[in-house]
Design a protein around this motif. Structure first.
Motif: not given
Length: 527
Positions: A78-84, A64-71, A95-99
């Motif tokens: 094997s688990l992460c929080h995904i940030f947009s 979608n053209g928006i950078p993502k960050l995996f922490i 954080c995408l999960g929180c939003s």
């Protein structure tokens, strides 16, 4: 630059800019605007948590053209929080999960992507930031950008100005319509199913070939056969050379149109009596019409009231120009769907040419104002300042049990104006005689300042009655002005104020003395 947080809450913009001199030392340049907030106790900033590689991964090119960050989770990689990446922010991610769980911004965990001196990325997170969601399985393929080089442009004959693109998928394709306002393409068939999937403007590779970033998994529609477009008479196939994307070429011009400068807007008092709590933007075609905005504290911006009622968001953000020392607005991309309203406020304004401040307690606080009944300035009404209400009130109307009042405001350019608050005058206007209303000005050669009986300097004023300087009126200091000593003994208060910075002068009230001048004896006075 940096902005004072607490002043900004009151719509006053006090800024600071950090710059470096030739020796590499940092220093701060402050704006001319003064603070209106109270100082707060200094609390050293808490140390932020720093996350270093390989505990995170940055994906700059996504579907979608928006950078993502995996922490990655510290216990299970094997688990992460995904940030947009946050819209309009350089290095802030949420954080995408929180939003997905919470709408409120303050409950969404946010981080900052930074670079060290060697250009290496690292992540900073405030200690107080806590996730409201659980870590997810690390599946970067869901967000990976899909480069699509197979497509063709076409147009529906019914809409001669439209531009469509078909993204090819084997012998099928997905039809998209170009949207000028967003400078993007939207899937036509997903839209019919009330799902909106947009792809960004086509990009150019190193060989000068165009391509789209497209993710077929984001569609809820099914692709259609290519032949349903290419062999149907209602469609025309287009060559790239015949297509002009005006939005792309005029991007800079569009940006400039979204910047609004004075005098195309005004700040006014809100219904809750918050100074500058309401923003009015005048219609470009008719200045008597306007759009009204209210201030949204959470997002620090103004929102169009009538568009909001129709569940459409049109916003304006206030910025400060350090060079001109003026505020300006940055308008949102969304256009109004509401109609402009009549600016009834304009009928309540008394412009500076229609009134005169005849007395002031000091340089900033007016005490008495006369308001002319017409542009000929033959007659006027007199309004006195009421400190408890912070407004001006007609005394003669008050004696007839009618409250006629007005409030003094300043425009962004510093020009004063009166706002009529309620009722029309029931008293008769007075004849305007300039010489009686204008304060008497005494030059520096005709007065002196001395010590009072408590040996305080500049607390006793004497005004000479003539150039001979043999008789005087004596004034003593009271509150913010001087008062004639002999007249006050007879309960008549004749006041005087010392004005000017470089060249001092005295401003006398218009009332005549009832006392007699006294003989000037220099030996009695001390500087």
């Amino acid at each position: 630059m940096f902005e004072c947080i607490n002043c900004k809450k009151k719509n006053v913009f006090v800024t600071a800019k950090v710059v470096q001199n030739s020796e590499g030392e940092n220093y701060v340049i402050l704006s001319n605007a003064k603070h209106v907030c109270e100082m707060v106790k200094y609390k050293p900033q808490e140390k932020n948590d720093t996350i270093l590689a390989p505990n995170f991964k940055l994906m700059e090119k996504t579907s979608n053209g928006i950078p993502k960050l995996f922490i990655f989770d510290s216990a299970d990689k094997s688990l992460c929080h995904i940030f947009s990446k946050c819209t309009g922010e350089k290095n802030r991610y949420q954080c995408l999960g929180c939003s997905e769980r919470f709408e409120k911004t303050k409950e969404i965990c946010k981080i900052y992507l930074c670079k060290d001196e060697n250009g290496e990325y690292f992540v900073q997170m405030k200690n107080k930031e806590k996730h409201q969601c659980q870590p997810r399985k690390y599946e970067p393929e869901k967000y990976e950008a899909t480069k699509c080089e197979k497509f063709f442009y076409y147009r529906n004959k019914k809409y001669p100005n439209s531009i469509n693109v078909a993204i090819i998928d084997s012998t099928f394709c997905y039809p998209f319509l170009y949207r000028k306002d967003k400078n993007s393409f939207r899937c036509l068939n997903c839209s019919k199913l009330k799902k909106y999937y947009d792809i960004t403007f086509p990009k150019m590779d190193e060989n000068g070939k165009e391509y789209f970033m497209h993710d077929r998994k984001k569609h809820i529609c099914k692709p259609i056969k290519i032949t349903s477009i290419q062999t149907t008479p209602k469609f025309i196939l287009l060559e790239r050379k015949d297509i002009v994307f005006k939005e792309k070429e005029n991007a800079k011009q569009t940006e400039e149109e979204k910047i609004l400068k004075l005098p195309n807007f005004e700040f006014r008092q809100s219904k809750n009596k918050i100074p500058e709590g309401k923003l009015v933007i005048f219609d470009t075609n008719d200045k008597s019409m306007c759009y009204e905005y209210f201030f949204e504290t959470g997002n620090k911006c103004f929102v169009c009231r009538n568009c909001q009622r129709k569940k459409h968001r049109v916003t304006a953000k206030v910025h400060w120009n350090n060079e001109t020392n003026e505020k300006y607005l940055e308008l949102s991309k969304n256009e109004h769907i509401c109609e402009p309203i009549k600016d009834e406020f304009a009928d309540k304004i008394i412009h500076t040419s229609d009134f005169i401040v005849t007395e002031r307690d000091d340089e900033k606080k007016p005490k008495k104002i006369i308001v002319f009944t017409s542009s000929t300035k033959e007659f006027y009404y007199e309004l006195n300042y009421n400190p408890s209400k912070n407004l001006f009130r007609c005394i003669l109307c008050s004696r007839r049990n009618k409250v006629v009042s007005a409030k003094l405001y300043k425009k962004e350019n510093g020009e004063e104006y009166l706002l009529k608050l309620q009722n029309e005058h029931v008293c008769a206007p007075k004849k305007y005689e300039k010489e009686k209303l204008q304060p008497k000005i005494i030059p520096k050669s005709m007065f002196e300042l001395y010590q009072n009986k408590n040996s305080e300097s500049n607390k006793k004023l004497i005004v000479f009655t003539s150039e001979k300087k043999n008789f005087i009126y004596e004034y003593y200091w009271q509150n913010s002005s001087f008062c004639c000593l002999q007249c006050s003994k007879q309960k008549k208060y004749i006041r005087a104020k010392v004005r000017g910075e470089n060249e001092k002068f005295v401003e006398l009230s218009n009332f005549e003395h009832i006392c007699k001048p006294i003989k000037f004896v220099p030996e009695k006075y001390k500087k």
